[in-house]
Design an enzyme around this catalytic site. Structure first.
Site, PDB file in Angstrom:
ATOM      1  N   THR A  39       0.752  -1.114   0.215  1.00 44.90           N
ATOM      2  CA  THR A  39       0.055  -0.007   0.067  1.00 44.90           C
ATOM      3  C   THR A  39       1.000   1.240  -0.141  1.00 44.90           C
ATOM      4  O   THR A  39       1.535   1.520   0.812  1.00 44.90           O
ATOM      5  CB  THR A  39      -1.001  -0.003   1.338  1.00 44.90           C
ATOM      6  OG1 THR A  39      -1.701  -1.318   1.183  1.00 44.90           O
ATOM      7  CG2 THR A  39      -1.789   1.110   1.347  1.00 44.90           C
TER       8      THR A  39
ATOM      9  N   LYS B  66      -6.918   2.046  -3.303  1.00 44.64           N
ATOM     10  CA  LYS B  66      -6.844   1.438  -1.949  1.00 44.64           C
ATOM     11  C   LYS B  66      -6.929   2.492  -1.085  1.00 44.64           C
ATOM     12  O   LYS B  66      -7.581   2.216   0.091  1.00 44.64           O
ATOM     13  CB  LYS B  66      -5.237   0.816  -2.116  1.00 44.64           C
ATOM     14  CG  LYS B  66      -4.850   0.282  -0.726  1.00 44.64           C
ATOM     15  CD  LYS B  66      -5.239  -0.794  -0.199  1.00 44.64           C
ATOM     16  CE  LYS B  66      -4.762  -1.515   0.940  1.00 44.64           C
ATOM     17  NZ  LYS B  66      -5.587  -2.483   1.578  1.00 44.64           N
TER      18      LYS B  66
ATOM     19  N   LYS C  18       0.061   4.698   8.757  1.00 41.69           N
ATOM     20  CA  LYS C  18       0.903   4.990   7.767  1.00 41.69           C
ATOM     21  C   LYS C  18      -0.118   5.291   6.449  1.00 41.69           C
ATOM     22  O   LYS C  18       0.029   6.337   5.909  1.00 41.69           O
ATOM     23  CB  LYS C  18       1.719   3.761   7.210  1.00 41.69           C
ATOM     24  CG  LYS C  18       2.180   3.924   5.794  1.00 41.69           C
ATOM     25  CD  LYS C  18       3.104   2.371   5.661  1.00 41.69           C
ATOM     26  CE  LYS C  18       2.116   0.873   5.159  1.00 41.69           C
ATOM     27  NZ  LYS C  18       1.624   0.866   4.070  1.00 41.69           N
TER      28      LYS C  18
END
Ligand code: NAP
Length: 291
Positions: free
Chosen positions: A97, A172, A240
């Site tokens: 990701t 995503k 993150k």
């Protein structure tokens, strides 16, 4: 089935994903910075590479499942890095990701080396990775993605074609924004119930048995009941990803309100040293907030 697969990053997600590729009959070489983590795959029959360069030299296509940009850059660029071993016309599939802007800059950098990047992050955590039921969010040249379908379907049950390279990462960002909000939302609802004197299990069963019950909540229910949070999707990765989401929104002039509140919660979790626990540990952050 002659495609030789290189797989870099055998962590929580990478290990079961690589195992499913192996089980499907592909030849595979794996590499992980901490070599011990490749042990179980080696016992299952995977070849182990001593460097990213060795992986690249042996493979037709290389899959990355790493923490994020820093890890990817380090794997690409070291003396015995991936780029040194890749030949022109090679292909890298990044399933980690990262933000769409990073994906696009990586694609441009690889293009100057004659390498094609496929952007293919996944929706789903450790259990779907083990079961081979991830959702693959693919961006890049559609005909190349089509040709990789059989590899993707060893790891996932569905491939969503999102558009050009960067759009898989964009999808995503949208999916993980919802995940962050839903996890914080469930935690806050349960915490409210508990503070009103309701039984935790009853609150959870009530939510899960009605229209709000969903796969994510089912995966986390035992953690919330028992107040233990073994990592499936560590809180540090959620923090993150929320950082990437906030940056992406800013760059595109998009205001993210609910996500911003969630981001602050997960950041606090990091500061409290909860980063290695599952994302559901956000419940403890919510419980600790006084009026
Ligand atoms: P993880 O268990 O923490 O694995 C991270 C991997 O990156 C490990 O192989 C680690 O190597 C490697 N790495 C980190 N920094 C590195 C560096 N500087 N140089 C070389 N290698 C480095 O994480 P994960 O849960 O498998 O997640 C992998 C990716 O998938 C992340 O982008 C995450 O956001 C995404 N993702 C995770 C989930 C989930 O539920 N866990 C779900 C969907 C997507 P070491 O073993 O040496 O540390």
């Amino acid at each position: 089935m002659s495609t030789r697969i290189g797989f870099i990053g055998t962590g929580i997600m990478g290990q079961p994903m690589a195992r499913n590729i192996l089980k499907a009959g592909y030849e595979i070489i794996v590499y992980n910075r901490t070599q011990e983590k490749t042990g179980p795959l080696a016992r299952d029959g995977a070849k182990v590479g001593m460097s990213p360069m060795e992986v690249a030299e042996w493979s037709d296509v290389v899959i990355l499942m790493l923490t994020g940009p820093e890890a990817i850059d380090s794997v690409l660029g070291d003396e015995d890095g991936l780029l040194r071993g890749m030949s022109k016309g090679g292909m890298i599939i990044n399933m980690s990701t990262v933000a769409p802007a990073y994906t696009r800059s990586l694609a441009a950098k690889l293009e100057t080396n004659g390498i094609v990047l496929i952007d293919a992050p996944v929706s789903g955590s450790r259990k779907p990775a083990e079961d081979g039921t991830l959702i693959i969010l693919a961006g890049g040249p559609q005909e190349k993605i089509k040709r990789l379908e059989s590899v993707f379907l060893t790891m996932g049950k569905r491939i969503v074609y999102c558009g050009e390279v960067g759009q898989g990462s964009g999808m995503k960002m949208a999916v993980n924004l919802l995940l962050a909000i839903m996890m914080a939302g469930l935690s806050e609802a349960v915490s409210l119930g508990e503070r009103l004197g309701l039984n935790t299990e009853t609150v959870l069963e009530t939510i899960l048995s009605g229209p709000l019950g969903c796969g994510l909540f089912n995966l986390k229910v035992d953690m919330l009941k028992n107040n233990v949070f073994p990592p499936q999707f560590p809180l540090k990765h959620m923090a993150k990803d929320l950082g990437f989401i906030m940056d992406t929104a800013d760059e595109n002039g998009i205001s993210i309100q609910v996500g911003k509140a969630a981001w602050q919660l997960y950041q606090k979790g990091l500061e409290k040293g909860l980063g290695d626990q599952d994302v559901a540990v956000v419940k403890m952050m919510i419980d600790s907030i006084d009026n």
